[in-house]
Design an enzyme around this catalytic site. Structure first.
Site, PDB file in Angstrom:
ATOM      1  N   LYS A 156     -36.338 -41.952 -41.488  1.00  0.00           N
ATOM      2  CA  LYS A 156     -36.424 -40.571 -41.971  1.00  0.00           C
ATOM      3  C   LYS A 156     -36.681 -39.633 -40.790  1.00  0.00           C
ATOM      4  CE  LYS A 156     -35.990 -41.641 -46.350  1.00  0.00           C
ATOM      5  NZ  LYS A 156     -35.380 -42.948 -46.087  1.00  0.00           N
ATOM      6  N   ASP A 157     -36.278 -38.382 -40.978  1.00  0.00           N
ATOM      7  CA  ASP A 157     -36.425 -37.384 -39.924  1.00  0.00           C
ATOM      8  C   ASP A 157     -37.874 -37.287 -39.456  1.00  0.00           C
ATOM      9  OD1 ASP A 157     -34.171 -36.448 -41.909  1.00  0.00           O
ATOM     10  OD2 ASP A 157     -33.685 -35.552 -39.973  1.00  0.00           O
ATOM     11  N   ARG A 158     -38.043 -37.143 -38.162  1.00  0.00           N
ATOM     12  CA  ARG A 158     -39.385 -36.987 -37.609  1.00  0.00           C
ATOM     13  C   ARG A 158     -39.909 -35.569 -37.817  1.00  0.00           C
ATOM     14  NH1 ARG A 158     -41.436 -38.179 -31.364  1.00  0.00           N
ATOM     15  NH2 ARG A 158     -43.569 -37.438 -31.685  1.00  0.00           N
TER      16      ARG A 158
END
Length: 335
Positions: free
Chosen positions: A76-78
């Site tokens: 998942k996006d940081r």
């Protein structure tokens, strides 16, 4: 990504995305529930500004298990607020007090026993709530683009995250295929970047021909919600109806050994682009990657939008696993 052609023309808006992590929210959809028993525990975790792999390592340390005992379905996006499931194998161990996990940017929201470790890719999709800030441009044209996306979808490009900082993964893949040694974990990322580069080039050519959501002669069809594909076969009324229902999509190549299964016009286009990237194509074949397919069309589910104020636009939608929210946004706004 800016060099790839747009399906809806030049984006009508300019905006800022990820002004804060809360402006990019992602919720994973596994598509199944924990079964309540077993030596694994499924953790429903919220993270803010944290890398998925780092969270997995820290969960392993906290539980006193090796890192291999922790699983997750997808990265998942940081730079976001994300909620996703991790599995932790606790064979013969009791659950630790997850509420005392020692990182403020990570919260364990729920824990339920389960019989199996989570495998990569074992999810249905992700739900997104995004806020564009400092929006400028033609709002009436933006409404038209959003209506078009809701009906027609967008080209299913791989997002810039796939290619590393400044797109460097593709050049690193070329160097690896040329003989440079790389670590095993990095090798898989570079193979994926090489495949994604060829796919995006095929899709870009199809967008330029206005044939990304309609078939070319010799088409291979992807079945929605699966990795299965079929064809080529004549484009009948039955296939046309399935295309309208989004049961099937035109597809592009995930390059590997042998020739793509497309024929006629579709096959000629893919082989032309494979030849233009012959070093990547040969490297993928030498790595014994299989020829696979990916849909060219991406249809956001339950797409909704609302203006929070004159310069802030909220978007919400659901995407299948492996799709990128940023390729939806790019048709609407330059960010």
């Amino acid at each position: 990504m800016s060099e790839l052609p747009y399906a809806c023309g030049t984006p009508p808006l300019a905006a800022r995305l990820r002004a804060s992590p809360e402006d990019f929210q992602v919720e994973e959809i596994l598509g199944y529930d924990a079964d309540g028993v077993g030596e694994h525990v499924l953790l429903w975790v919220e993270k803010r500004g944290a890398n998925t792999d780092w969270v997995a390592r820290e969960l392993a340390k906290f539980a006193g298990v090796p890192q291999v005992a922790v699983g997750y379905a997808g990265m998942k996006d940081r730079h976001a607020v994300t909620r996703q499931t991790f599995s932790v194998q606790l064979a013969g161990k009791t659950d630790p007090d997850w509420s005392t996990f020692p990182h403020a940017e990570v919260k364990v929201l729920a824990a339920t026993r389960h019989s199996r470790k989570l495998k990569r890719g074992a999810l249905r999709g992700n739900r997104f709530v995004l806020v564009l800030r400092e929006v400028q441009g033609d709002r009436a044209a933006a409404e038209q683009v959003l209506q078009q996306i809701a009906v027609r979808g967008v080209p299913n490009y791989y997002g810039e995250q796939r290619f590393g900082r400044e797109g460097g993964n593709v050049e690193q893949a070329r160097a690896m295929f040329g003989g440079r040694r790389v670590e095993r974990d990095k090798r898989s990322f570079l193979l994926s970047a090489a495949r994604s580069h060829i796919f995006n080039n095929v899709l870009a050519a199809r967008v330029e021909r206005d044939a990304w959501d309609k078939p070319l002669d010799g088409e291979i069809w992807s079945l929605a919600g699966s990795r299965s594909w079929f064809g080529p076969e004549p484009f009948t009324d039955v296939l046309a109806e399935r295309l309208v229902r989004a049961d099937i999509h035109p597809s592009g190549p995930l390059w590997g050994q042998g020739e793509p299964p497309t024929q006629a016009e579709a096959g000629a286009l893919e082989r032309e682009i494979g030849a233009a990237n012959s070093d990547l194509a040969a490297g993928l074949a030498a790595a014994r990657m299989d020829q696979e397919r990916r849909p060219l069309r991406l249809l956001p589910k339950d797409l909704k939008w609302r203006w929070l104020d004159d310069a802030s636009l909220e978007l919400s939608f659901e995407l299948p696993a492996g799709a990128y929210a940023t390729v939806v946004v790019r048709e609407l706004a330059t960010v």
